[in-house]
Write an enzyme that holds these catalytic residues in place. Sequence first.
Site, mmCIF file in Angstrom:
data_model
loop_
_atom_site.group_PDB
_atom_site.id
_atom_site.type_symbol
_atom_site.label_atom_id
_atom_site.label_comp_id
_atom_site.label_asym_id
_atom_site.label_seq_id
_atom_site.Cartn_x
_atom_site.Cartn_y
_atom_site.Cartn_z
ATOM 1 C CG LEU A 196 11.153 6.056 3.173
ATOM 2 C CD1 LEU A 196 11.142 7.558 3.597
ATOM 3 C CD2 LEU A 196 12.496 5.573 2.475
ATOM 4 C CB SER A 197 7.842 6.675 1.824
ATOM 5 O OG SER A 197 6.924 7.214 0.789
ATOM 6 C CB ALA A 198 4.421 3.144 1.211
ATOM 7 C CB ALA B 219 1.686 5.662 5.222
ATOM 8 N N GLY C 174 4.400 7.493 -2.337
ATOM 9 C CA GLY C 174 5.332 7.951 -1.710
ATOM 10 C C GLY C 174 6.751 7.716 -2.177
#
Length: 685
Positions: free
Chosen positions: A155-157, A160, A20
């Site tokens: 954010l991103s990873a 997730a 990501g």
Amino acid sequence: MSKRRFAGAVGAWLALELLGCGGPSSSEEAPPVGEVTSTLTQVTSFGSNPGNLRMWKHVPASMPANAPLVVAMHGCTQTANAYTNTGWNALAEQLKFYVLYPEQVSANNQNTCFNWFEPGDTARGQGEALSIKQMVDKMMADHSIDGRRVFVTGLSAGAAMTHVMAAAYPDVFAGGAVMAGIPYKCATSMVQGFSCMSPGSDKTPAQWASLVRGAYSGYSGPYPKMSLWHGTSDYTVKNSNQNEGMEQWTAVHGIDQTPDLSDTVAGYPHKVYRDSAGNSLVETYDLTGMGHGTAIDPATKFPGTNVACGTAGAYVLDTNICSTWHVARFFGLDNSDTVAPSVSLTSPANGASVSGSVKLTASATDNVGVTQVEFLIDGAPVGTDTTSPYEYTWNSASAANGTHTLVARATDAAGNSTTSSTVSVTVSGGVSDTTAPTVALTSPTSGATLSGAVPLTATASDNIGVSRVDFLVDGAVVGQGTLLGGTYTLTWDSTSASTGSHTVRARATDASGNSALSALVTVTVDQGSARFSETFSNNGPDNTGWSLTEWTLDASDQMGSASGKSILGSAVPAFSTVTRTASVTVKLAASPRLSYWRKLDLYGANTTASVSFQVVVNDGADRVVDSVTKGLGGVTESAWTQRANLDLSAYANKTVTLKFIVTAKDLSSTVSRAKAWVDGITVGP
């Protein structure tokens, strides 16, 4: 624990794309262990730390007792210190909450991405997820923190992993905020991770919710509220993941996927999904034109200060909207408003007769301020007023003569909302409606033998609108149908009827009082006739012997009682063949016949793809008794379809396995799918 590493230049690049970040970017070096950065202090001992993560914290000055805690997780190539650019520390100084920053290390992942797709790092009580939970425990041991106000964002990873923590530890977190993330358990391997990022994974809300509920088996408490943010020009993590995330968490909360509020914030589309009490449980922000990152706005100053909302940098993007502030308000960290407005519909009066133009008026108050009042007629929003006095002019001449219901719904700036008591009025001088509805009883069929819980179904239509459908047995109303997927349904307990012949019909009524009866159907009630009946009326299988490992129970779409469920099988291949099977053991009698209800969504992409649904009887060899197969093209059943009286006499007096199978084969793309819903299964003579 042993951590997965990505070795070599190619592996590093793939990991970076997968997790990501979209491409190489310079990352800040972490300070030596135990060192204090300009804003963060490292905590070096916080439990067994099976995920081998670092822990950093920010503690504002003069903290009150029982303060909230926000856990903030960076994206790939970032550090904890870099993620402070989003403004969480600065806002914490103003609103007085603690901030915890978990940090990935290159020994775990070369690009310092949280391992959101590794099963050992995303399960409750394991790996990185447990390390982050232990960090929260350490913060609560060292500081006076309100355990009811612990939140997580990333954010991103890190986004997730926000899904991971909300799913695996719903007893810890009250809310989550996802910046360009991927739904929980979309991937359990690197290969699946690529597919999740783009084109994304298409599951039903019930399937997504099942993954979350499976993260903490047996948990029956509340789940975190969720705020989902995604750039529409994000080419690293496809923004369809936001819709899938919305579906996952609305289904977890037991609410539908239709927004209760659609507006714009700082020019960006914003939607809110609420429960029946008006609580905002899920919200989405579609950041038009934004790429991959967390949205900030340095031009925005936190209220009462000259402190800017963040500092632009890699993956911290100046997009003229301060996500940090809006998320803090969604979490309730601003302490400004947790009180819902009060609202009443002041005109017309309950029981009034109205005609022509009718002014609807409402009064509404709030401890901070009312932002809008919506007016709803027969449950549908028709108008909104944002200033007092709150008014809407309704042209009742366009409505059918008869009774209609009116309510007002007030919302404040914090998203709290309240609906007024219902007012009923009678319209005259409206649309002259002398046309009766049309209605057809679709189940049971004439001559059927019934026992136990029996699904009664009907379709109905009207030139103005159907207001209700009642079901009658032997001329007496046994209940009102619920509209599900275009079909009115009611589960009737046939044990209340005597053995023998009975009549069944449906009656539809419109708003003007016009009504019509369906054709009369004669059935036989015999409680000893059916050897098997399954309606999933108990929010699960009514019978033992089911294997549903590859199918899921679905409360969002069922044929029978609104309180029950159906079963859903979904096969979505990616250059492969996928088969999903649900099965149950059944003892058959003489001359057995199978009836069941289904909905199909079969889609084949090209000549190398095929999708199918089959009903199979296994008495030593698989034998297909019902089948729909499609190559190029598709089959979509928007309403429930009954398959009745399928002959199983070849298996009379045997114990067999009844299988429901969806299969999808696609060797050239990832867009084929095979989905089937099954409900109302009976086996009898």
